[in-house]
Design an enzyme around this catalytic site. Structure first.
Site, mmCIF file in Angstrom:
data_model
loop_
_atom_site.group_PDB
_atom_site.id
_atom_site.type_symbol
_atom_site.label_atom_id
_atom_site.label_comp_id
_atom_site.label_asym_id
_atom_site.label_seq_id
_atom_site.Cartn_x
_atom_site.Cartn_y
_atom_site.Cartn_z
ATOM 1 N N ILE A 75 0.829 -1.209 0.000
ATOM 2 C CA ILE A 75 0.000 0.000 0.000
ATOM 3 C C ILE A 75 0.856 1.249 0.000
ATOM 4 O O ILE A 75 0.608 2.199 -0.751
ATOM 5 C CB ILE A 75 -0.949 -0.008 1.215
ATOM 6 C CG1 ILE A 75 -2.002 -1.112 1.077
ATOM 7 C CG2 ILE A 75 -1.627 1.353 1.377
ATOM 8 C CD1 ILE A 75 -2.845 -1.314 2.320
ATOM 9 N N ARG A 120 13.545 2.340 6.284
ATOM 10 C CA ARG A 120 14.597 1.912 7.196
ATOM 11 C C ARG A 120 15.976 2.125 6.563
ATOM 12 O O ARG A 120 16.111 2.243 5.355
ATOM 13 C CB ARG A 120 14.423 0.439 7.549
ATOM 14 C CG ARG A 120 13.144 0.132 8.302
ATOM 15 C CD ARG A 120 12.953 -1.364 8.414
ATOM 16 N NE ARG A 120 12.823 -1.967 7.075
ATOM 17 C CZ ARG A 120 12.777 -3.274 6.849
ATOM 18 N NH1 ARG A 120 12.875 -4.120 7.849
ATOM 19 N NH2 ARG A 120 12.641 -3.740 5.621
ATOM 20 N N ASN A 179 12.893 4.758 11.802
ATOM 21 C CA ASN A 179 12.555 3.420 12.289
ATOM 22 C C ASN A 179 11.160 3.509 12.890
ATOM 23 O O ASN A 179 10.960 4.212 13.894
ATOM 24 C CB ASN A 179 13.575 2.950 13.330
ATOM 25 C CG ASN A 179 13.308 1.533 13.822
ATOM 26 O OD1 ASN A 179 12.167 1.057 13.795
ATOM 27 N ND2 ASN A 179 14.343 0.860 14.287
ATOM 28 N N ASN A 208 1.418 5.233 7.295
ATOM 29 C CA ASN A 208 1.051 3.953 6.691
ATOM 30 C C ASN A 208 1.465 2.745 7.528
ATOM 31 O O ASN A 208 0.954 1.649 7.315
ATOM 32 C CB ASN A 208 1.693 3.843 5.295
ATOM 33 C CG ASN A 208 1.372 2.523 4.623
ATOM 34 O OD1 ASN A 208 0.209 2.185 4.407
ATOM 35 N ND2 ASN A 208 2.410 1.749 4.307
ATOM 36 N N TYR A 213 -4.446 -5.810 17.173
ATOM 37 C CA TYR A 213 -4.511 -5.097 15.900
ATOM 38 C C TYR A 213 -5.820 -4.327 15.762
ATOM 39 O O TYR A 213 -5.826 -3.128 15.443
ATOM 40 C CB TYR A 213 -4.355 -6.083 14.748
ATOM 41 C CG TYR A 213 -4.362 -5.431 13.385
ATOM 42 C CD1 TYR A 213 -3.228 -4.801 12.891
ATOM 43 C CD2 TYR A 213 -5.510 -5.450 12.582
ATOM 44 C CE1 TYR A 213 -3.225 -4.211 11.639
ATOM 45 C CE2 TYR A 213 -5.519 -4.866 11.329
ATOM 46 C CZ TYR A 213 -4.374 -4.243 10.863
ATOM 47 O OH TYR A 213 -4.380 -3.646 9.618
ATOM 48 N N LYS A 261 -6.346 -0.193 15.751
ATOM 49 C CA LYS A 261 -6.933 0.511 14.620
ATOM 50 C C LYS A 261 -8.151 1.337 15.045
ATOM 51 O O LYS A 261 -8.375 2.437 14.526
ATOM 52 C CB LYS A 261 -7.309 -0.480 13.515
ATOM 53 C CG LYS A 261 -6.113 -1.123 12.836
ATOM 54 C CD LYS A 261 -5.194 -0.102 12.192
ATOM 55 C CE LYS A 261 -4.061 -0.746 11.421
ATOM 56 N NZ LYS A 261 -3.188 0.253 10.746
ATOM 57 N N THR A 314 -2.091 -7.968 -1.644
ATOM 58 C CA THR A 314 -0.643 -7.806 -1.540
ATOM 59 C C THR A 314 -0.038 -9.163 -1.212
ATOM 60 O O THR A 314 -0.737 -10.165 -1.070
ATOM 61 C CB THR A 314 -0.275 -6.798 -0.432
ATOM 62 O OG1 THR A 314 -0.696 -7.323 0.836
ATOM 63 C CG2 THR A 314 -0.947 -5.445 -0.672
ATOM 64 N N ALA A 371 0.883 -10.177 1.471
ATOM 65 C CA ALA A 371 0.445 -10.623 2.796
ATOM 66 C C ALA A 371 -0.682 -11.651 2.733
ATOM 67 O O ALA A 371 -0.862 -12.431 3.670
ATOM 68 C CB ALA A 371 0.003 -9.426 3.635
#
Length: 267
Positions: free
Chosen positions: A18, A38, A63, A90, A159, A163, A194, A196
């Site tokens: 994304i 990073r 980071n 993001n 998670y 959110k 993606t 994932a």
């Protein structure tokens, strides 16, 4: 196409998926984009390659889970570009092995995920907003949240909770800085196509899609298009909004998937 000509943007966690789609869309629409990545060979090589192709792709190192790196990130962009107009938060993380239910999940992982996900939005936005107020030219913050924050899940407690907190943080920031013409909105992706999702079972994906009225996974570009609109002046009177980009997931009656799959008939 949203008009982002000359806008200076920071997009965090953007070397793939994304985030990378957002960066590409922003550059296509005319923005100068600082890719917050990073300090790794892979990310440095990627940003060097992109910058060589178009100098509006730029790099700033940070980071995501080291909150002390956020102020230097913002300071470096201001030193180089003179201002910040857009921030896209993001970054987001979970741990599928340990982020489970209230009684089966790991408490330490729960609080670590909460801290990392909320902190990544809090610190980046704090320093960007401080700079935007100095500029007195307004700005746009776009947080990448998730439909998981509005739809309870059978697992991923940390998670989903994080959110939901990001959604609340988004609206509070929108209200607190509206008089300075700093807008804050969130985009809530559903299941995005993606890497994932490549390891998900065929049965799970079919069942999930039966719950999506549009019947397809969201593409990263769909998220990028929504973010670009919210980042642009075309949305200048939109703030504090949570915008789902999920194909209608969560919208229908709970028996929708059974009807679509033919498990039950309506008449």
């Amino acid at each position: 196409m949203s008009d982002l000509t000359g806008k200076v943007a920071i997009v965090t966690a953007c070397s793939r998926g994304i985030g990378f789609a957002i960066v590409k869309k922003f550059v296509e629409d005319g923005a100068i984009v600082y890719m917050a990545v990073r300090d790794s060979d892979k990310d440095i090589n990627l940003t060097n390659k992109l910058h060589a192709e178009n100098d509006r792709y730029r790099r700033v190192v940070y980071n995501a889970i080291d909150f002390s790196s956020y102020k230097p990130m913002v300071d470096e962009v201001v030193k180089d570009a003179g201002r910040i107009d857009i921030l896209v938060n993001n970054f987001g993380t979970t741990d599928i092995a340990h982020d489970l239910t209230l009684t089966t999940g790991d408490p330490e992982k729960f609080f670590a995920i909460i801290k990392e996900n909320i902190g990544s939005v809090y610190y980046g936005t704090r320093y960007a907003v401080e700079q935007m107020m100095k500029q007195k030219t307004g700005g746009s913050i776009v947080n990448i949240s998730s439909v998981a924050g509005t739809t309870p899940d059978v697992s991923r407690l940390a998670y989903t909770t994080s959110k939901a907190a990001i959604d609340s943080l988004t609206r509070n920031i929108a209200v607190q800085y509206a008089r300075q013409q700093i807008r804050c909105n969130a985009v809530l992706p559903g299941m995005v196509d993606t890497d994932a999702i490549k390891n998900l079972s065929k049965d799970f994906m079919e069942t999930f899609l039966n719950n999506v009225p549009l019947g397809k996974f969201v593409e990263p570009e769909d998220i990028a298009n929504a973010v670009a609109f919210l980042a642009s002046d075309e949305s200048r009177n939109i703030t504090g909004e949570l915008v789902p980009v999920c194909g209608g997931f969560g919208l229908p009656t709970p028996i929708y998937s059974d009807v679509i799959s033919g498990k039950i008939k309506q008449n």
